[in-house]
Write an enzyme that holds these catalytic residues in place. Structure first.
Site, PDB file in Angstrom:
ATOM      1  N   CYS A   1      63.679 110.961  24.031  1.00  0.00           N
ATOM      2  CA  CYS A   1      64.141 110.283  25.250  1.00  0.00           C
ATOM      3  C   CYS A   1      64.152 108.759  25.121  1.00  0.00           C
ATOM      4  O   CYS A   1      65.051 108.189  24.503  1.00  0.00           O
ATOM      5  CB  CYS A   1      63.279 110.728  26.426  1.00  0.00           C
ATOM      6  SG  CYS A   1      63.988 110.364  28.059  1.00  0.00           S
TER       7      CYS A   1
ATOM      8  N   LYS B   1      56.457 110.781  20.189  1.00  0.00           N
ATOM      9  CA  LYS B   1      57.225 109.807  20.953  1.00  0.00           C
ATOM     10  C   LYS B   1      56.563 108.453  20.744  1.00  0.00           C
ATOM     11  O   LYS B   1      55.365 108.282  20.991  1.00  0.00           O
ATOM     12  CB  LYS B   1      57.246 110.184  22.433  1.00  0.00           C
ATOM     13  CG  LYS B   1      58.174 109.310  23.284  1.00  0.00           C
ATOM     14  CD  LYS B   1      58.283 109.857  24.708  1.00  0.00           C
ATOM     15  CE  LYS B   1      59.320 109.095  25.524  1.00  0.00           C
ATOM     16  NZ  LYS B   1      59.478 109.680  26.872  1.00  0.00           N
TER      17      LYS B   1
ATOM     18  N   GLU C   1      62.983 117.603  26.441  1.00  0.00           N
ATOM     19  CA  GLU C   1      61.682 116.950  26.522  1.00  0.00           C
ATOM     20  C   GLU C   1      60.863 117.585  27.644  1.00  0.00           C
ATOM     21  O   GLU C   1      61.391 117.918  28.714  1.00  0.00           O
ATOM     22  CB  GLU C   1      61.862 115.456  26.801  1.00  0.00           C
ATOM     23  CG  GLU C   1      60.545 114.692  26.923  1.00  0.00           C
ATOM     24  CD  GLU C   1      60.718 113.251  27.377  1.00  0.00           C
ATOM     25  OE1 GLU C   1      59.805 112.458  27.109  1.00  0.00           O
ATOM     26  OE2 GLU C   1      61.757 112.937  27.992  1.00  0.00           O
TER      27      GLU C   1
END
Length: 534
Positions: free
Chosen positions: A376, A342, A265
């Site tokens: 993440c 995300k 990331e």
């Protein structure tokens, strides 16, 4: 010699859009299928999904899965038996075929498209030596005949006796199916059937119906090689130097004949080291977003050149509406480029960088099957992984960026949980090191890894491979996707098959989130403007 006008064949992911359009034409009074649901139907059991194409137009579709007689022959609802429409309750060892979708374009009815699709199902059941086929048929004339009958069961009896005409039931009876009874509440939105359906069965005459099933999943080989890049943050003088660092690891992974390489990331944050002075958080994100076209082009060129699928970690990208999102750029070796957002920015991302959350998450079709991406913090929300696995994902890639061991362990523990509860592989890649002149990269903590379910076909501790902590390296390992099929069907625990669809489900807003839904609530983070991942 002329080209055949009609083709009945297995459905493939490339058909998804046309199938969705067909279903919308056929079911004008129903909420239409989403493309994600159709993608899941095909990915979960491609051998059981068929399309009919007439004069190059897709005019018919049917979806089928294997399931145990214990589940298929007892009372159930459509949502329960299909896994909310995804076909995710397919069992590789199921001794019955269950048909849960059959639609034919109204404009071509009379050309026996439906009969041909039924024949494909029957041939499949015979070929696999299954006990038969079960489905629940609609009763479309029930509502208008309601005053002439005492109940749905009475209606069925009158249709079978020929006293009431029902085109759907008559068609199914003519195709050798026999009714077992009425399933009340099977599909509540089917108002013409008053929510009811008729449980229909065809018994395979070529197998012993009394014999107990002795089906098992062969422990085959479906090998995929995965490379995980634990990338060192280092100062670079310009974009070209940065790309050379990335290209080095892609080249090495290609030399090892890896199918995928996963980057961390926000791996592009090291581009900020080329600036003479440290930028403010908002200045940093604005500058990075300008690199998006060059990042996309460079990764795509590498994927083609090195014959490898590149999961491009994540990179801040300005969207069409002006918001900045944290985006994974996925470049496949066939030249296609995909992007995944995300969904959940961390409090630090939202506060310091004004990053907004995305509103869609779907699998990506690759030459190694469908894959999922969770950036993440997203891995800490189990609903997202379940949606990806329902759509057929067997590998979920998790690029991450964490500054402390606590943050890393949050991501690691949750990724391990996702691997167990979804019986899939989860792959993690993070950054290490620091950049003194880049406030967003003060310190990094990572131990990249490839995680597995915890069962006998896999590593004892659920770790196929892992890197040393905080050292730049490339970790490579083979995983066998066929082991997942075995574990889901015959494993010590069978998390996917044992879900209680009669008690709970996940509802996804297919129209996207409401305005501001991606905003993170609460007070300002106490620490500085690092990523605060995990």
């Amino acid at each position: 010699m002329t080209k055949a006008r009609l083709e009945v064949r297995a459905a493939v992911p490339a058909d998804v859009r046309r199938i969705a359009a067909l279903a919308k034409r056929v079911y004008e009074d129903f909420v239409p299928y989403t493309q994600g649901e159709i993608r899941g139907q095909i990915n979960n059991y491609p051998e059981g999904c068929f399309v009919a194409v007439l004069d190059d137009k897709l005019v018919g579709y049917c979806a089928t899965m294997r399931i145990s007689g214990e589940k298929a022959l007892r009372p159930h609802t459509w949502d329960e038996i299909t896994g909310n429409g995804y076909g995710s309750r397919h069992e590789a060892t199921g001794d019955w075929l269950y048909g849960y979708e059959m639609c034919v374009d109204p404009k071509v009815r009379g050309t026996r498209i439906g009969r041909r699709l039924y024949e494909e199902r029957r041939f499949l059941a015979e070929q696999l030596e299954l006990k038969g086929i079960v489905f629940a048929g609609r009763m479309p004339n029930l509502r208008k005949s309601w005053r002439r009958v005492e109940s749905a069961e009475d209606y069925l009896e009158k249709v079978v006796a020929g006293k009431i005409h029902d085109p759907v039931l008559r068609f199914q009876l003519a195709n050798g199916f026999e009714p077992l009874g009425v399933l009340p509440g099977y599909l509540p939105e089917d108002t013409r059937s008053r929510g009811n359906a008729v449980q229909m069965v065809w018994r395979n005459p070529f197998v012993d119906q009394e014999a107990s099933a002795q089906l098992s999943v062969p422990r085959g080989i479906e090998n995929v090689r995965i490379a995980v890049c634990q990338l060192q943050a280092r100062a670079v003088k310009d974009f070209d130097e940065f790309i050379r660092q990335v290209r080095y690891f892609v080249d090495v992974a290609s030399d090892y004949e890896a199918d995928f390489i996963l980057l961390p990331e926000l791996f592009t944050l090291m581009l900020l080291s080329a600036e003479e002075e440290e930028l403010s958080p908002l200045e940093s994100i604005e500058l990075l977003s300008r690199y998006t076209p060059r990042i996309r082009e460079a990764l795509s060129e590498m994927a083609l050149r090195f014959n490898i699928n590149i999961i491009g970690g994540s990179h801040p990208t300005r969207m069409d509406d002006g918001d900045i999102h944290n985006i994974a750029i996925v470049c496949l070796r066939d030249g296609s480029i995909h992007e995944r957002e995300k969904i959940h920015p961390t409090p630090n991302e939202a506060y310091w960088w004004n990053i907004k959350g995305g509103d869609s998450i779907d699998v990506i079709q690759t030459d190694c099957g469908p894959i999922g991406i969770q950036i993440c913090y997203d891995s800490e929300f189990p609903e997202l992984s379940r949606r990806l696995v329902d759509q057929g994902a067997r590998i979920i890639f998790v690029p991450f960026c964490t500054d402390s061991r606590q943050g890393y362990m949050r991501v690691r523990y949750c990724a391990a949980a996702r691997a167990i509860e979804n019986q899939c592989f989860v792959v993690m890649a993070g950054n290490v090191g620091n950049l003194p002149n880049v406030g967003n990269m003060d310190i990094q903590y990572a131990q990249s890894c490839i995680l597995t379910p915890c069962d006998f076909p896999f590593a004892r501790d659920g770790i196929a491979a892992e890197a040393s902590e905080n050292v730049e390296t490339l970790t490579i390992s083979d995983v066998n996707l066929a082991d997942l099929s075995w574990a889901r069907a015959e494993g010590t625990v069978r998390n996917l098959a044992d879900r209680r669809h009669d008690l709970y489900r996940i509802e996804w807003n297919e129209d996207g989130g409401s305005a501001g839904a991606g905003d993170v609530q609460g007070p300002a983070p106490r620490r500085g403007h690092g990523p605060g991942g995990g």
